[in-house]
Design an enzyme around this catalytic site. Sequence first.
Site, PDB file in Angstrom:
ATOM      1  N   GLY A 204      -1.903   1.801  -9.827  1.00 30.90           N
ATOM      2  CA  GLY A 204      -1.976   0.413  -9.412  1.00 30.90           C
ATOM      3  C   GLY A 204      -3.050   0.167  -8.365  1.00 30.90           C
TER       4      GLY A 204
ATOM      5  N   GLY B 146      -0.664  -9.025  -3.146  1.00 31.59           N
ATOM      6  CA  GLY B 146      -1.307  -8.256  -2.088  1.00 31.59           C
ATOM      7  C   GLY B 146      -2.136  -7.084  -2.559  1.00 31.59           C
ATOM      8  NE  ARG B 147      -0.687  -4.421  -8.086  1.00 30.62           N
ATOM      9  CZ  ARG B 147      -0.496  -3.727  -9.201  1.00 30.62           C
ATOM     10  NH1 ARG B 147       0.177  -2.593  -9.164  1.00 30.62           N
ATOM     11  NH2 ARG B 147      -0.957  -4.161 -10.358  1.00 30.62           N
TER      12      ARG B 147
ATOM     13  CG  ASP C  52       3.833  10.450  -9.603  1.00 33.71           C
ATOM     14  OD1 ASP C  52       4.377  11.557  -9.716  1.00 33.71           O
ATOM     15  OD2 ASP C  52       4.465   9.411  -9.367  1.00 33.71           O
TER      16      ASP C  52
ATOM     17  CE  LYS D  22      -3.450   4.128  -5.942  1.00 34.16           C
ATOM     18  NZ  LYS D  22      -2.873   3.648  -7.199  1.00 34.16           N
ATOM     19  CB  THR D  23       0.347   4.039  -2.718  1.00 34.78           C
ATOM     20  OG1 THR D  23       1.504   3.212  -2.983  1.00 34.78           O
ATOM     21  CG2 THR D  23       0.678   4.966  -1.565  1.00 34.78           C
TER      22      THR D  23
ATOM     23  CG  ASP E 199       4.602   1.399  -3.137  1.00 33.58           C
ATOM     24  OD1 ASP E 199       4.209   0.211  -3.189  1.00 33.58           O
ATOM     25  OD2 ASP E 199       5.087   1.993  -4.107  1.00 33.58           O
TER      26      ASP E 199
ATOM     27  CG  MET F  77       5.050  -3.579  -4.973  1.00 28.17           C
ATOM     28  SD  MET F  77       3.456  -3.995  -5.756  1.00 28.17           S
ATOM     29  CE  MET F  77       3.996  -4.963  -7.169  1.00 28.17           C
TER      30      MET F  77
ATOM     31  NE  ARG G 133       0.638   1.264 -13.413  1.00 26.47           N
ATOM     32  CZ  ARG G 133       0.851   1.498 -12.123  1.00 26.47           C
ATOM     33  NH1 ARG G 133       1.070   2.738 -11.727  1.00 26.47           N
ATOM     34  NH2 ARG G 133       0.854   0.519 -11.238  1.00 26.47           N
TER      35      ARG G 133
ATOM     36  CE1 TYR H 178      16.598 -25.531  -1.390  1.00 30.93           C
ATOM     37  CE2 TYR H 178      14.619 -26.331  -0.278  1.00 30.93           C
ATOM     38  CZ  TYR H 178      15.568 -26.452  -1.285  1.00 30.93           C
ATOM     39  OH  TYR H 178      15.472 -27.488  -2.176  1.00 30.93           O
TER      40      TYR H 178
END
Length: 555
Positions: A81, A427-428, A176, A202-203, A205, A250, A145, A243
Amino acid sequence: MNISLLQKSRYGYKPILPRALSGDLGTLKTVTGEATESVANQNEMKQLFPISYGKPIVTFEPGEGSVTSRALKVGVILSGGQAPGGHNVIAGLYDGLKKCNPESKLFGFLGGPSGILDDKAIELSDGYVDQYRNTGGFDIIGSGRTKLETEEQFARCAEVCKARGIEAIVIIGGDDSNTNAAVLAEYFARQKHDLSVIGVPKTIDGDLKNEQIEVSFGFDTATKTYSELIGNIERDANSAKKYWHFIKLMGRSASHICLECALQTHPSIALISEEVEEKGMTLNEIVNQIVDVVVTRSKEGEDFGVALVPEGLIEFVPEMKHLIEELNDLLAHHEEHFSTLRTFEDQSEWVNKNLSRDSSYVFSSLPNNIQRQLLMDRDPHGNVQVSRIETEQLLIEMVADKLEEMKHDGKYAGKFSTQHHFFGYEGRCAFPSNFDTNYCYALGFNAAVLIRESLSGYISSIRNLGQPASQWVAGGIPLTMMMNMELRHGEMKPVIKKALVDLSGAPFRTFVAHRDEWAVKTSFTYPGAIQYYGPDEVCNMPTISLSLEAGKEFI
């Protein structure tokens, strides 16, 4: 290319390199540390990586003398990603290779790892790279991927590289992809191919980190982008006052994004998956915790709020984690039969018959839409695709049911109107922050130096990130150092260990110290858009998490 005014302006930004990389590379000194070990399963790792295992950490420092670098041919792959800053990794790699020797060449394999297998590549040029400097996205060569994991694929990589005269591959990816880089490096060494492999962390996350990899690239930009959106929603909630917004963020497993965004925006509620697991909280206990905050705020006349939910939460709830593990294992071993079941009713019936009694009960108690999401196509690792599970809506439904019961019993008199959101793709590919712009450029430039030093099986490492960019420390970390054995597709395999939120770490402890106040008193903060021009404290600060880990105070 059609470009915006901001993109045109960002072309002029000159990334700052660590001191060791900014001078004459011919005088660079490589400092070698002690032999290293993997984070776990040392015996298994030694057997699986007999050549790569135990390599030392290396650090680059300014030195004396002069070394002439020969021309190099290098291939680069964007894997997995997108993450903000990928273009600058390639720009830094390109510039580093050219600085080592102007005759060096960089080939970009197109569309991710499949590009090397299909031998689809372009030679990158000054003009082409210049179009992508300091911008977001992976469109410079595209990503994919496809996993490089079989010996047939490795042999094909060697064949393609040999035909093109390429002597090193840089794989820009997450845990990975870098695991595959480690296995590929070991294969090349075992087969005596004169090919080196370098990884880049890279990520968005944030789970590819350790003592040497302080943060993966893209995390800074992505969390600042999400925090801007969360702040906008908080301001809207505080304006309309009607609300409750449930926002899923993510992050495949770890809750780093959720925690960082909470520190930046001070929401009413932020769930941290790792804490849920540590405390063994059931789904009902999580719901009751949310209900308590909703009721308390309602008594103060505030029938509104913002709740942050990590994407991977559902896998950390004990009964749900056990169910998902059973489902992953069951579907991995019966994939062919399961694919013949065409209707959800048939799938559900078959699954219930083959699950344990407890897991069958949990599965049957879930709303129909959540059951369907749990049985969707698996991810490339054979696991449930948690991004497709609408955890935020599940919580909304369960909280609403509980509040309705309380209202019937006269224990709640407020209003619970909700909105739900999922922030991920927003955001990617954002324009990278100044931090990521500098960091990614340094990672790529540093990778070029690692290749020049004939190193393989390393990940590009830039450390001391809590300080200004010129004080960062460049070097390389052996990929095997970060690995352990984990169950994948029903088999134990070597993988880079994911870094979950450290519940004893400064970022989480800081959050815990403030969350009760944020729950009761509306304390929203509004970070606004990422700024590129202005004072350092606005434009050049790293994430709050990284600052806290570097020993700085929470403001």
